[in-house]
Design a protein around this motif. Structure first.
Motif, PDB file in Angstrom:
ATOM      1  N   LEU A  74       0.842  -1.186   0.000  1.00 42.57           N
ATOM      2  CA  LEU A  74       0.000   0.000   0.000  1.00 42.57           C
ATOM      3  C   LEU A  74       0.881   1.241   0.000  1.00 42.57           C
ATOM      4  CD1 LEU A  74      -2.742  -0.910   2.622  1.00 42.57           C
ATOM      5  CD2 LEU A  74      -2.877  -1.073   0.137  1.00 42.57           C
ATOM      6  N   THR A  75       0.410   2.297  -0.646  1.00 37.33           N
ATOM      7  CA  THR A  75       1.142   3.558  -0.705  1.00 37.33           C
ATOM      8  C   THR A  75       0.237   4.697  -0.242  1.00 37.33           C
ATOM      9  OG1 THR A  75       0.532   3.857  -3.032  1.00 37.33           O
ATOM     10  CG2 THR A  75       2.640   2.762  -2.579  1.00 37.33           C
ATOM     11  N   PHE A  76       0.817   5.871  -0.047  1.00 38.30           N
ATOM     12  CA  PHE A  76       0.082   7.049   0.426  1.00 38.30           C
ATOM     13  C   PHE A  76      -0.641   6.730   1.733  1.00 38.30           C
ATOM     14  CE2 PHE A  76       0.661   7.545  -4.095  1.00 38.30           C
ATOM     15  CZ  PHE A  76       1.086   8.861  -4.221  1.00 38.30           C
ATOM     16  N   THR A  77       0.061   6.012   2.583  1.00 40.50           N
ATOM     17  CA  THR A  77      -0.512   5.593   3.861  1.00 40.50           C
ATOM     18  C   THR A  77      -0.422   6.667   4.932  1.00 40.50           C
ATOM     19  OG1 THR A  77       1.595   4.608   4.496  1.00 40.50           O
ATOM     20  CG2 THR A  77       0.007   3.163   3.400  1.00 40.50           C
ATOM     21  N   GLU A  78       0.482   7.625   4.764  1.00 41.92           N
ATOM     22  CA  GLU A  78       0.712   8.650   5.777  1.00 41.92           C
ATOM     23  C   GLU A  78       0.487  10.041   5.203  1.00 41.92           C
ATOM     24  OE1 GLU A  78       1.344   7.741   8.806  1.00 41.92           O
ATOM     25  OE2 GLU A  78       1.653   5.615   8.362  1.00 41.92           O
ATOM     26  N   GLN A  79       0.336  11.009   6.089  1.00 42.20           N
ATOM     27  CA  GLN A  79       0.288  12.406   5.651  1.00 42.20           C
ATOM     28  C   GLN A  79       1.664  12.797   5.100  1.00 42.20           C
ATOM     29  OE1 GLN A  79      -1.194  15.027   8.676  1.00 42.20           O
ATOM     30  NE2 GLN A  79      -3.170  14.004   8.824  1.00 42.20           N
ATOM     31  N   LEU A  80       1.648  13.620   4.071  1.00 37.56           N
ATOM     32  CA  LEU A  80       2.888  14.051   3.434  1.00 37.56           C
ATOM     33  C   LEU A  80       2.959  15.579   3.415  1.00 37.56           C
ATOM     34  CD1 LEU A  80       3.078  11.553   0.424  1.00 37.56           C
ATOM     35  CD2 LEU A  80       4.367  11.485   2.559  1.00 37.56           C
ATOM     36  N   PRO A  81       4.168  16.142   3.376  1.00 32.53           N
ATOM     37  CA  PRO A  81       4.306  17.603   3.421  1.00 32.53           C
ATOM     38  C   PRO A  81       3.796  18.266   2.148  1.00 32.53           C
ATOM     39  CG  PRO A  81       6.439  16.545   3.065  1.00 32.53           C
ATOM     40  CD  PRO A  81       5.468  15.459   3.377  1.00 32.53           C
ATOM     41  N   MET A  82       3.153  19.421   2.336  1.00 31.77           N
ATOM     42  CA  MET A  82       2.716  20.293   1.251  1.00 31.77           C
ATOM     43  C   MET A  82       2.950  21.723   1.700  1.00 31.77           C
ATOM     44  SD  MET A  82      -0.824  18.604  -0.222  1.00 31.77           S
ATOM     45  CE  MET A  82      -1.666  18.581   1.365  1.00 31.77           C
ATOM     46  N   PRO A  83       2.955  22.686   0.777  1.00 31.00           N
ATOM     47  CA  PRO A  83       3.190  24.083   1.168  1.00 31.00           C
ATOM     48  C   PRO A  83       2.244  24.579   2.252  1.00 31.00           C
ATOM     49  CG  PRO A  83       3.378  23.864  -1.200  1.00 31.00           C
ATOM     50  CD  PRO A  83       2.909  22.534  -0.694  1.00 31.00           C
ATOM     51  N   GLY A  84       0.976  24.138   2.207  1.00 26.44           N
ATOM     52  CA  GLY A  84       0.005  24.584   3.198  1.00 26.44           C
ATOM     53  C   GLY A  84      -0.028  23.748   4.456  1.00 26.44           C
ATOM     54  N   GLY A  85       0.896  22.804   4.583  1.00 25.15           N
ATOM     55  CA  GLY A  85       0.936  21.939   5.760  1.00 25.15           C
ATOM     56  C   GLY A  85       0.688  20.497   5.393  1.00 25.15           C
ATOM     57  N   PRO A  86       1.157  19.559   6.207  1.00 24.50           N
ATOM     58  CA  PRO A  86       1.027  18.135   5.883  1.00 24.50           C
ATOM     59  C   PRO A  86      -0.424  17.672   5.917  1.00 24.50           C
ATOM     60  CG  PRO A  86       1.842  18.418   8.119  1.00 24.50           C
ATOM     61  CD  PRO A  86       1.832  19.781   7.495  1.00 24.50           C
ATOM     62  N   ASP A  87      -0.723  16.697   5.061  1.00 21.94           N
ATOM     63  CA  ASP A  87      -2.063  16.126   5.020  1.00 21.94           C
ATOM     64  C   ASP A  87      -2.002  14.860   4.175  1.00 21.94           C
ATOM     65  OD1 ASP A  87      -4.759  15.754   5.410  1.00 21.94           O
ATOM     66  OD2 ASP A  87      -5.358  17.706   4.613  1.00 21.94           O
ATOM     67  N   TYR A  88      -3.080  14.077   4.231  1.00 22.73           N
ATOM     68  CA  TYR A  88      -3.206  12.978   3.286  1.00 22.73           C
ATOM     69  C   TYR A  88      -3.436  13.570   1.896  1.00 22.73           C
ATOM     70  CZ  TYR A  88      -3.839  10.008   7.393  1.00 22.73           C
ATOM     71  OH  TYR A  88      -3.664   9.351   8.580  1.00 22.73           O
ATOM     72  N   LEU A  89      -2.830  12.973   0.881  1.00 17.62           N
ATOM     73  CA  LEU A  89      -2.941  13.523  -0.466  1.00 17.62           C
ATOM     74  C   LEU A  89      -4.249  13.148  -1.141  1.00 17.62           C
ATOM     75  CD1 LEU A  89       0.706  13.112  -1.785  1.00 17.62           C
ATOM     76  CD2 LEU A  89      -0.326  14.925  -0.384  1.00 17.62           C
ATOM     77  N   THR A  90      -4.930  12.137  -0.622  1.00 19.45           N
ATOM     78  CA  THR A  90      -6.244  11.724  -1.091  1.00 19.45           C
ATOM     79  C   THR A  90      -6.882  10.912   0.021  1.00 19.45           C
ATOM     80  OG1 THR A  90      -7.417  10.267  -2.658  1.00 19.45           O
ATOM     81  CG2 THR A  90      -5.095   9.801  -2.264  1.00 19.45           C
TER      82      THR A  90
END
Length: 259
Positions: A232-248
């Motif tokens: 499985l992938t995208f299991t954790e929140q990841l960094p983004m300019p507006g702050g970390p979150d789940y990508l989907t």
């Protein structure tokens, strides 16, 4: 060959930071060894441009054009050349199969389909079936017959393919349902994850009385395709300019195959 699958945008559009999320999704795949990605819910040409721009090494795009964007919200991006693409629409459900369903669900059902992308020696099929908002996949549920019909169309589309096929996507049916069992029995497809199917939906996006299920699958048509690794992938929140979150709201699937 490494194949991945990801539903990109179940999160409500308002406040979803779509541009940030798509840029981050693209960055993950650009840094990976994945050869082919099946995306679902790429709903408009804006979505399409964002992903293509974020994934420049995936030079080949498979999709069917519609008025708003890729038909069925389905997009396949590949690092190797695509020979051809095809698309099979889900028909408007019979009235008997849509009794008790919300009007919006009946409309969305006819917008679903399966995208068929032919690569060298293998066809990659990508699908997204209608969501069951009840979270109940028993045979007495109001969505059951409609899902049966969509799975039958999907099974016929895969059966008509000449040669090895890899089918993945957001099926919106639970792994522990008779819908899944019957589909596997009727098609002879093999689940690349075997009996190990943890939830593929982030529980934080569900109501407190709902349970996360395995609803995304990667299935194989040919015994000559062997599974070397599945994760499985995208299991954790990841960094983004507006702050970390789940990508989907979904987790992704990634499988290493020997053809």
């Amino acid at each position: 060959m490494i194949v991945a699958s990801l539903n990109t945008r179940g999160i409500p559009l308002r406040g979803s930071r779509l541009g940030e999320r798509y840029a981050a999704i693209g960055a993950v795949f650009e840094a990976s060894d994945v050869d082919v990605v099946n995306f679902q819910e790429v709903l408009t040409y804006y979505h399409l441009r964002q992903l293509v721009r974020a994934m420049p090494s995936y030079r080949f795009a498979g999709y069917r054009r519609s008025v708003a964007g890729p038909a069925g919200g389905l997009l396949t991006l590949s690092r190797t050349a695509i020979a051809r693409t095809g698309y099979r629409s889900m028909p408007l459900p019979p009235k008997a199969d849509a009794v008790g369903l919300p009007r919006l669900s009946r409309l969305k059902a006819s917008l679903k389909g399966v995208l068929l992308t032919s690569l060298s020696g293998v066809t990659v099929a990508n699908t997204h079936l209608l969501a069951n908002f009840d979270g109940d996949w028993s045979d007495s549920n109001r969505y059951y017959r409609l899902h049966q019909g969509q799975l039958a169309v999907l099974g016929r589309a895969v059966a008509a393919i000449d040669g090895p096929t890899i089918l993945s996507g957001d099926f919106n049916i639970a792994r522990d349902s008779t819908l899944y069992d019957d589909f596997i029995r009727d098609t002879g497809l093999v689940d690349a994850f075997g009996a190990d199917c943890p939830p593929t939906f982030h529980a934080s996006y569900l109501h407190s009385n709902q349970t996360a299920h395995c609803i995304d699958f990667l299935l194989l048509s040919d015994p000559s395709i062997s599974v070397e690794a599945a994760q499985l992938t995208f299991t954790e929140q990841l960094p983004m300019p507006g702050g970390p979150d789940y990508l989907t709201d979904h987790l992704g699937l990634q499988v290493t195959l020997a053809l």
